[in-house]
Structures are given as structure tokens and as C-alpha cells.
Design a protein around this motif. Structure first.
Motif, PDB file in Angstrom:
ATOM      1  N   GLU A  23      -9.678   0.912  -6.247  1.00 50.59           N
ATOM      2  CA  GLU A  23      -9.049   2.238  -6.408  1.00 50.59           C
ATOM      3  C   GLU A  23     -10.115   3.319  -6.354  1.00 50.59           C
ATOM      4  O   GLU A  23      -9.720   4.443  -6.533  1.00 50.59           O
ATOM      5  CB  GLU A  23      -8.495   2.346  -7.796  1.00 50.59           C
ATOM      6  CG  GLU A  23      -7.212   1.448  -7.732  1.00 50.59           C
ATOM      7  CD  GLU A  23      -6.020   1.621  -6.920  1.00 50.59           C
ATOM      8  OE1 GLU A  23      -5.835   3.054  -6.540  1.00 50.59           O
ATOM      9  OE2 GLU A  23      -5.369   1.012  -6.287  1.00 50.59           O
ATOM     10  N   GLU A  52      -7.240  -8.970   1.937  1.00 44.98           N
ATOM     11  CA  GLU A  52      -6.363  -7.766   2.643  1.00 44.98           C
ATOM     12  C   GLU A  52      -7.258  -6.604   2.393  1.00 44.98           C
ATOM     13  O   GLU A  52      -7.134  -5.977   3.674  1.00 44.98           O
ATOM     14  CB  GLU A  52      -5.172  -7.641   1.993  1.00 44.98           C
ATOM     15  CG  GLU A  52      -4.103  -6.548   2.532  1.00 44.98           C
ATOM     16  CD  GLU A  52      -2.806  -6.416   2.029  1.00 44.98           C
ATOM     17  OE1 GLU A  52      -2.420  -5.268   2.008  1.00 44.98           O
ATOM     18  OE2 GLU A  52      -2.093  -7.175   1.638  1.00 44.98           O
ATOM     19  N   HIS A  53      -7.953  -6.331   1.472  1.00 50.20           N
ATOM     20  CA  HIS A  53      -8.305  -5.105   1.164  1.00 50.20           C
ATOM     21  C   HIS A  53      -9.868  -4.960   2.107  1.00 50.20           C
ATOM     22  O   HIS A  53     -10.369  -4.003   2.860  1.00 50.20           O
ATOM     23  CB  HIS A  53      -8.847  -4.554  -0.174  1.00 50.20           C
ATOM     24  CG  HIS A  53      -9.647  -3.487  -0.338  1.00 50.20           C
ATOM     25  ND1 HIS A  53     -11.077  -3.459  -0.267  1.00 50.20           N
ATOM     26  CD2 HIS A  53      -9.286  -2.423  -0.401  1.00 50.20           C
ATOM     27  CE1 HIS A  53     -11.532  -2.372  -0.336  1.00 50.20           C
ATOM     28  NE2 HIS A  53     -10.433  -1.400  -0.727  1.00 50.20           N
ATOM     29  N   ARG A  83       0.885   0.451   6.173  1.00 46.83           N
ATOM     30  CA  ARG A  83       1.036  -0.280   5.030  1.00 46.83           C
ATOM     31  C   ARG A  83       0.542   0.655   3.626  1.00 46.83           C
ATOM     32  O   ARG A  83       0.951   0.672   2.788  1.00 46.83           O
ATOM     33  CB  ARG A  83      -0.062  -1.550   5.165  1.00 46.83           C
ATOM     34  CG  ARG A  83       0.802  -2.455   5.857  1.00 46.83           C
ATOM     35  CD  ARG A  83      -0.125  -3.893   5.799  1.00 46.83           C
ATOM     36  NE  ARG A  83      -1.601  -3.997   6.096  1.00 46.83           N
ATOM     37  CZ  ARG A  83      -2.174  -4.013   7.301  1.00 46.83           C
ATOM     38  NH1 ARG A  83      -1.066  -4.052   8.393  1.00 46.83           N
ATOM     39  NH2 ARG A  83      -3.450  -3.875   7.239  1.00 46.83           N
ATOM     40  N   GLN A  84      -0.487   1.243   3.820  1.00 46.65           N
ATOM     41  CA  GLN A  84      -1.034   2.162   3.055  1.00 46.65           C
ATOM     42  C   GLN A  84       0.047   3.314   2.456  1.00 46.65           C
ATOM     43  O   GLN A  84       0.078   3.523   1.123  1.00 46.65           O
ATOM     44  CB  GLN A  84      -2.528   2.885   3.429  1.00 46.65           C
ATOM     45  CG  GLN A  84      -3.652   1.786   3.503  1.00 46.65           C
ATOM     46  CD  GLN A  84      -4.725   2.709   4.340  1.00 46.65           C
ATOM     47  OE1 GLN A  84      -4.565   3.831   5.037  1.00 46.65           O
ATOM     48  NE2 GLN A  84      -5.820   2.457   3.989  1.00 46.65           N
ATOM     49  N   ASP A  86       3.209   2.937   2.553  1.00 51.88           N
ATOM     50  CA  ASP A  86       4.257   2.265   1.928  1.00 51.88           C
ATOM     51  C   ASP A  86       3.784   1.889   0.519  1.00 51.88           C
ATOM     52  O   ASP A  86       4.590   2.052  -0.381  1.00 51.88           O
ATOM     53  CB  ASP A  86       4.572   0.849   2.639  1.00 51.88           C
ATOM     54  CG  ASP A  86       5.257   1.151   3.934  1.00 51.88           C
ATOM     55  OD1 ASP A  86       5.819   2.279   4.125  1.00 51.88           O
ATOM     56  OD2 ASP A  86       5.274   0.124   4.663  1.00 51.88           O
ATOM     57  N   LYS A  87       2.576   1.445   0.354  1.00 48.64           N
ATOM     58  CA  LYS A  87       2.042   1.420  -1.076  1.00 48.64           C
ATOM     59  C   LYS A  87       2.061   2.390  -1.833  1.00 48.64           C
ATOM     60  O   LYS A  87       2.390   2.729  -2.988  1.00 48.64           O
ATOM     61  CB  LYS A  87       0.760   0.722  -0.847  1.00 48.64           C
ATOM     62  CG  LYS A  87       0.493  -0.651  -0.596  1.00 48.64           C
ATOM     63  CD  LYS A  87      -0.753  -1.003  -0.391  1.00 48.64           C
ATOM     64  CE  LYS A  87      -0.920  -2.731   0.004  1.00 48.64           C
ATOM     65  NZ  LYS A  87      -2.298  -3.036   0.102  1.00 48.64           N
ATOM     66  N   ASP A  90       5.648   3.467  -2.643  1.00 51.59           N
ATOM     67  CA  ASP A  90       6.179   2.625  -3.620  1.00 51.59           C
ATOM     68  C   ASP A  90       5.567   3.108  -5.201  1.00 51.59           C
ATOM     69  O   ASP A  90       6.326   3.032  -6.125  1.00 51.59           O
ATOM     70  CB  ASP A  90       5.729   1.200  -3.655  1.00 51.59           C
ATOM     71  CG  ASP A  90       6.644   0.510  -2.530  1.00 51.59           C
ATOM     72  OD1 ASP A  90       7.573   0.996  -2.005  1.00 51.59           O
ATOM     73  OD2 ASP A  90       5.817  -0.792  -2.043  1.00 51.59           O
ATOM     74  N   GLU A  91       4.191   3.624  -5.254  1.00 48.89           N
ATOM     75  CA  GLU A  91       3.764   3.902  -6.566  1.00 48.89           C
ATOM     76  C   GLU A  91       4.332   5.056  -6.825  1.00 48.89           C
ATOM     77  O   GLU A  91       4.758   5.535  -8.136  1.00 48.89           O
ATOM     78  CB  GLU A  91       2.184   4.013  -6.210  1.00 48.89           C
ATOM     79  CG  GLU A  91       1.496   4.512  -7.525  1.00 48.89           C
ATOM     80  CD  GLU A  91       1.651   3.728  -8.749  1.00 48.89           C
ATOM     81  OE1 GLU A  91       1.259   4.050  -9.750  1.00 48.89           O
ATOM     82  OE2 GLU A  91       1.783   2.607  -8.553  1.00 48.89           O
TER      83      GLU A  91
END
Length: 120
Positions: A23, A52-53, A83-84, A86-87, A90-91
Motif C-alpha cells: 500500500e 501479481e504485484h 485492474r487497478q 477495478d480494485k 471495489d474499495e
């Protein structure tokens, strides 16, 4: 008891250290949180590789320092960015649900509802 699935204090510390760095936390911050003065101990004992990271980071660095007009490279970067996004969406949605639940007292997600025989 199956020890392969048990959560231990050590595994929680390792998860915290790994997530802190993912993070954006620094190694110094991670070491401070864990109470370590040795970088080697902090890294060897508590940080985990997140494939993945790692892949996303390497791809982003390659694109930033060796920009390409190759459509495959551009598509890869677009996929990574999506993808970033989307994450992040979602958050944001999760946080909005938390606020709504706190403001109204009504759970917004069926998974957050306690069984009727349990008290809050």
C-alpha cells in the motif's frame, strides 16, 4: 487441528508487513511497526512476495522507462491500469457501504447480517 490453515501471530505480522509495503509504506515504516532494527530480519522473516504485484510493478517500470508503441505492450499496460481501477472502485464501494450502514444502522450487505439468535 490442521496447522496448515491456522492463523498465527507470526502470519498476521507477515501479512501486515507485506500489505503495508504493497500500500506504499516504506521498509523503515514496516520495521518500526514490527519493532525491528535489522532490515534483514524484517524482510527475511516478515515480507512475502506477491506475484501479481511483482508482475504489475515490473511491467509498469518497463513501460515507463522503455516506452513502446507496440500494441501488445500498450494493451498490457491498459489491462494493468483497468485492474487497478477495478480494485479502487471495489474499495470505494466497500467504504460507501460501511458509511451507509453506520448512518442508517441497516446492513447493506447480506454477509454483514448476524443470525437472528446472535446479539450485536
Amino acid at each position: 487441528m490442521n496447522t496448515n490453515t491456522d492463523i498465527t501471530f507470526h502470519s498476521l505480522r507477515a501479512t501486515h508487513a507485506t500489505m503495508l509495503v504493497l500500500e506504499g509504506g516504506t521498509m523503515r515504516e514496516t520495521m518500526d511497526d514490527l519493532g525491528h532494527t535489522s532490515l534483514t530480519v524484517a524482510v527475511d522473516s516478515y515480507q512475502r512476495v506477491v506475484r501479481e504485484h511483482h508482475r504489475d510493478t515490473v511491467e509498469l517500470l518497463a513501460y515507463r522507462y522503455m516506452p513502446s508503441n507496440d500494441p501488445t505492450v500498450i494493451r498490457t499496460v491498459i489491462d494493468q491500469k483497468e485492474r487497478q481501477i477495478d480494485k479502487l472502485r471495489d474499495e470505494v464501494e466497500r467504504l460507501r457501504k460501511i458509511l451507509l450502514e453506520r448512518d442508517t444502522g441497516i446492513p447493506t450487505d447480506p454477509d454483514t447480517v448476524l443470525p437472528k439468535n446472535q446479539n450485536r
